[in-house]
Motif scaffolding. Structure first.
Motif, mmCIF file in Angstrom:
data_model
loop_
_atom_site.group_PDB
_atom_site.id
_atom_site.type_symbol
_atom_site.label_atom_id
_atom_site.label_comp_id
_atom_site.label_asym_id
_atom_site.label_seq_id
_atom_site.Cartn_x
_atom_site.Cartn_y
_atom_site.Cartn_z
ATOM 1 N N HIS A 70 -4.951 -15.116 -21.190
ATOM 2 C CA HIS A 70 -4.133 -14.892 -20.398
ATOM 3 C C HIS A 70 -2.830 -14.240 -21.371
ATOM 4 N N HIS A 72 0.470 -10.798 -21.583
ATOM 5 C CA HIS A 72 0.939 -9.358 -21.569
ATOM 6 C C HIS A 72 1.295 -8.605 -23.161
ATOM 7 N N HIS A 236 -3.637 -12.525 -11.545
ATOM 8 C CA HIS A 236 -3.259 -13.308 -11.829
ATOM 9 C C HIS A 236 -3.277 -14.343 -9.854
ATOM 10 N N HIS A 273 -3.624 -18.996 -14.433
ATOM 11 C CA HIS A 273 -2.551 -19.783 -13.167
ATOM 12 C C HIS A 273 -3.023 -20.757 -12.225
ATOM 13 N N ASP A 324 0.416 -16.463 -21.875
ATOM 14 C CA ASP A 324 1.011 -15.714 -20.777
ATOM 15 C C ASP A 324 1.499 -14.812 -21.750
#
Ligand SMILES: [Zn+2]
Length: 459
Positions: A70, A72, A236, A273, A324
């Motif tokens: 995960h 971004h 998410h 998460h 993340d």
């Protein structure tokens, strides 16, 4: 067909992370072409042909390459902002800036994110990209280009948002796509870039952003699209107490029940998460084999809470690790998440029995491969699997006196990477990337971060 060229790695400790957690105190690995040909105790077999390289890996631990589940990438150029916020306040603070990104910014940020992970032992990366401002260029193409140049294996989770402020969502109205536009662009990205083969370097997943930024229709139709195209689904879920309240107010149920009602539990789904899960939520994930990307540093940074990883593992839920986005984890490294996952989970209900060093390493390797749907190809060192592996240097000041190598890697300081191989090709040597220029990336990311800050300040 020419015989495959071989690389022989010898005199190392090996943690295979296979089903039995097989380890060798003094062993060898033979790479042939893009596969692991053999491995085991002692020296490599005599008489191997086509050996182009022999590495004396004394003082090293060899593990499967780390798998990040995960991220971004675009957030690399918005690090260090809104540093004392919880998730919703942080999102509201940053969306107006994020909505101004363009293709050169996203390309540069992807380079920075990838470089930081790769030189720390990541061999498979993923990017959940969900901000597609109008007329911002070919963002997906730019991200995939950066991954190819760095040399890592890659999954692009093509994200989307269509629930903006006017519909009760968090993103500003100008930052979102339409339902039809998002679905069409996602399908086009899968058709252009997804490669389903065993040694694929690029895969694409369908990835609406989150319950509070996408419509119920986008979730439902996104799931149908992914299943029609045979690709995975990512989003998410259950990140904060505020999200749970949001789901209860808007949909009359908690996040996991909402996901189930929209087709979002299944063995082809992984979710980032999953912090606020009750026993029945965890049981639903276990029953459906829905995967989890555990992001301990980001959860701490945004004060989200502690995910119940020991309970998920006990129930058979596939769990991998995630950095993340680096706007909520400025370090952007995965090898430090092995340690953070272990330490943070020991602060939870299971205390010292929460996770051990081997379990933490498994989360970062095999567990990651599972949630990306690639555990047949990567995630453990076994003959026939793809040659994605890392040589960690453990004989210097930082680690030399720690009792055993896996403990040194997980409990100790971030270990230096002497070499990292992806698909049999070396991408890191002595902590430096071989195929991209780290210093040039540092300069370009700084310039793009400043350009974005200027544009955002103009409003
Ligand atoms: Zn995220």
């Amino acid at each position: 067909m020419a015989a495959a060229q071989r690389t022989v790695i010898e005199n190392c400790s090996i943690a295979t992370v296979d089903a039995d957690d097989t380890e060798y105190g003094h062993g060898h690995v033979v790479i042939a072409g893009n596969r692991i040909e053999s491995l085991g105790a002692g020296r490599a077999p005599e008489g191997l042909e086509n050996v182009v390289r022999r590495i004396d890996a004394s003082g090293h631990l060899v593990t499967p390459g780390l798998v990040n589940t995960h991220h971004h990438f675009y957030q690399w150029i918005t690090r260090g902002l809104a540093t004392d916020h919880n998730l919703f306040n942080w999102l509201v603070a940053l969306y107006p800036t994020w909505a101004r990104i363009d293709e050169p910014m996203v390309y540069s940020a992807a380079q920075g994110s990838l470089a930081m992970m790769a030189r720390g032992g990541v061999t498979t990366a993923m990017d959940h990209h969900y901000v597609f401002p109008k007329d911002s260029g070919d963002l997906s193409g730019a991200i995939i280009r950066a991954a190819r140049e760095t040399g890592v294996r890659f999954t692009l989770a093509r994200g989307s948002m269509d629930r903006s402020e006017k519909d009760g969502g968090l993103p500003p109205d100008f930052a979102v796509e339409t339902l039809e536009g998002a679905l069409a662009a996602t399908e086009a990205t899968v058709k252009e870039h997804h490669d389903a083969s065993f040694d694929s370097m690029t895969q694409v997943a369908v990835a609406p952003c989150s319950p509070f930024s996408v419509s119920t229709e986008l979730l439902r139709e996104g799931a149908e699209l992914a299943r029609r195209l045979g690709v995975r689904l990512h989003t998410h879920g259950s990140e904060t107490v505020e999200e749970e309240q949001f789901c209860k107010e808007l949909f009359g149920m908690g996040p996991t029940d909402y996901f189930e009602s929209t087709g979002w539990l299944g063995e082809d789904v992984w979710m980032a998460h999953c912090v606020h899960m009750n026993d029945s939520d965890i049981a639903a994930f276990a029953r459906t084999k829905t995967g989890v990307a555990h992001c301990p540093s980001s959860n701490a940074r945004l004060a989200a809470g502690i995910a119940r990883v020991p309970d998920m593992l006990a129930g058979g839920v596939p769990v991998g690790l995630g950095v993340d986005g680096t706007a909520s984890n400025e370090s952007g490294e995965l090898h430090t998440e092995l340690r953070n996952a272990l330490l943070i989970n020991r602060l939870g209900a299971h205390r010292e029995a929460a996770l051990n060093a081997r379990q933490a390493l498994r989360l970062g390797t095999y567990g990651g491969a599972q949630v990306l749907g690639r555990s047949a190809e990567i995630g453990s060192l076994e003959p026939g699997k793809l040659a994605d592996l890392v040589l960690w240097k453990l004989d210097t000041l930082a680690h030399a006196s720690i009792a055993d190598p896996v403990t040194a890697l997980v409990f100790g300081a971030a270990a230096p990477v002497t070499a990292s191989f992806v698909n049999g090709r070396q991408i890191v040597e002595d902590n430096r990337l071989l195929h991209v220029d780290e210093d040039a990336i540092a300069r370009s990311t700084r310039a793009e971060a400043q350009r974005l800050a200027r544009i955002a300040a103009q409003g």
